[in-house]
Scaffold this active site. Structure first.
Site, PDB file in Angstrom:
ATOM      1  CG  LEU A  96      46.964  40.290  23.296  1.00  0.00           C
ATOM      2  CD1 LEU A  96      48.341  40.023  23.862  1.00  0.00           C
ATOM      3  CD2 LEU A  96      46.762  41.792  23.019  1.00  0.00           C
ATOM      4  CG  ASN A 110      48.055  34.000  29.956  1.00  0.00           C
ATOM      5  OD1 ASN A 110      47.785  35.002  30.639  1.00  0.00           O
ATOM      6  ND2 ASN A 110      47.180  33.041  29.754  1.00  0.00           N
ATOM      7  CG  HIS A 112      44.602  29.489  32.266  1.00  0.00           C
ATOM      8  ND1 HIS A 112      43.631  30.373  31.859  1.00  0.00           N
ATOM      9  CD2 HIS A 112      43.966  28.327  32.546  1.00  0.00           C
ATOM     10  CE1 HIS A 112      42.463  29.765  31.879  1.00  0.00           C
ATOM     11  NE2 HIS A 112      42.633  28.525  32.304  1.00  0.00           N
TER      12      HIS A 112
HETATM   13  C1  GAR Z   1      44.617  35.346  38.081  1.00  0.00           C
HETATM   14  O1  GAR Z   1      44.039  34.278  38.775  1.00  0.00           O
HETATM   15  C2  GAR Z   1      45.036  34.917  36.690  1.00  0.00           C
HETATM   16  O2  GAR Z   1      45.537  33.625  36.642  1.00  0.00           O
HETATM   17  C3  GAR Z   1      43.741  35.005  35.959  1.00  0.00           C
HETATM   18  O3  GAR Z   1      43.124  36.179  36.456  1.00  0.00           O
HETATM   19  C4  GAR Z   1      43.569  36.433  37.787  1.00  0.00           C
HETATM   20  C5  GAR Z   1      44.123  37.831  37.884  1.00  0.00           C
HETATM   21  O4  GAR Z   1      44.444  38.190  39.199  1.00  0.00           O
HETATM   22  N1  GAR Z   1      43.944  35.043  34.541  1.00  0.00           N
HETATM   23  C6  GAR Z   1      43.127  34.455  33.659  1.00  0.00           C
HETATM   24  O5  GAR Z   1      42.100  33.892  33.977  1.00  0.00           O
HETATM   25  C7  GAR Z   1      43.569  34.548  32.213  1.00  0.00           C
HETATM   26  N2  GAR Z   1      42.862  33.621  31.401  1.00  0.00           N
HETATM   27  P1  GAR Z   1      45.466  39.379  39.533  1.00  0.00           P
HETATM   28  O6  GAR Z   1      45.011  40.620  38.762  1.00  0.00           O
HETATM   29  O7  GAR Z   1      45.327  39.561  41.010  1.00  0.00           O
HETATM   30  O8  GAR Z   1      46.856  38.953  39.125  1.00  0.00           O
END
Ligand code: GAR
Length: 204
Positions: A96, A110, A112
């Protein structure tokens, strides 16, 4: 007592969304309520999870909007329509703009999948984070929930949880362990902490 109105922004499978919805059911989250799910992809399984839980959900595509500015304008329009207090990025794969994040100081969370400041920032998302952790050879990784500001993965940390890296881990195996042992636990907890604080600030 008016609960904090939460929007969860997703892009994919939505297991973190599911963890939030389950935590609401079990009472771990009791100061806030998910009233809206926004997905950057119409194909995201997260939309089905929202439908099953009876939560209104909309897909907003950057491509169909015609660019970042129009995409964010549409997100804003929906967030205002649903009178959202708190935005939770749960696997939301779009960065964003500063213009957007500035409107919501300490109002966007968020999750991470690493221990920030390791393996974070631009280009580190999803499986790539776990690939980088394995390539570096760290023995401990984990997850972080933080406030979102104009710096990717740079806002104030709310909760973190460590997870061991095991011999023979693949990025997929490590991703699953980090989700199960960290993300699905600390994200709902952080949502409750911030929702409760916001409720208190509203004087309710
Ligand atoms: C999760 O592991 C989250 O932490 C990551 O994407 C995945 C989404 O899984 N997010 C990032 O990497 C953000 N930088 P989900 O759709 O099953 O919740």
């Amino acid at each position: 007592m008016v609960k904090t109105r939460i929007a969860v922004l997703v892009s994919g499978g939505g297991t973190n969304l599911q963890a939030i919805l389950d935590a609401q059911k079990s009472g771990v989250i009791h100061s806030g309520e998910v009233v809206l799910v926004l997905s950057s992809s119409a194909k995201a399984y997260a939309l089905e999870r929202a439908a099953k839980a009876g939560v209104p959900a909309h897909a907003v595509s950057k491509k169909e909007c015609g660019g970042q500015e129009a995409f964010e304008a549409e997100l804003l329009r929906l967030l205002e329509e649903y009178r959202i207090d708190l935005i939770v990025l749960a696997g939301f794969m779009s960065i964003l703009s500063e213009q957007f994040t500035r409107r919501f100081p300490e109002r966007i969370l968020n999750v991470h999948p690493s221990l920030i400041p390791s393996f974070c920032g631009k280009g580190y998302y999803g499986l790539r984070v776990h690939e980088a952790a394995l390539a570096y050879g760290v023995k401990v990784t984990g997850a972080t929930v933080h406030f979102v500001n104009e710096i990717p993965d740079g806002g104030k940390i709310i909760l973190q949880k460590a997870v061991s890296v095991e011999e023979g881990d693949t990025p997929e195996i490590l991703q699953k362990r980090v989700m199960e042992e960290a993300e699905w636990i600390i994200l709902p907890r952080a949502v409750e902490i911030v929702s409760a604080k916001m409720m208190e600030m509203r004087g309710q």
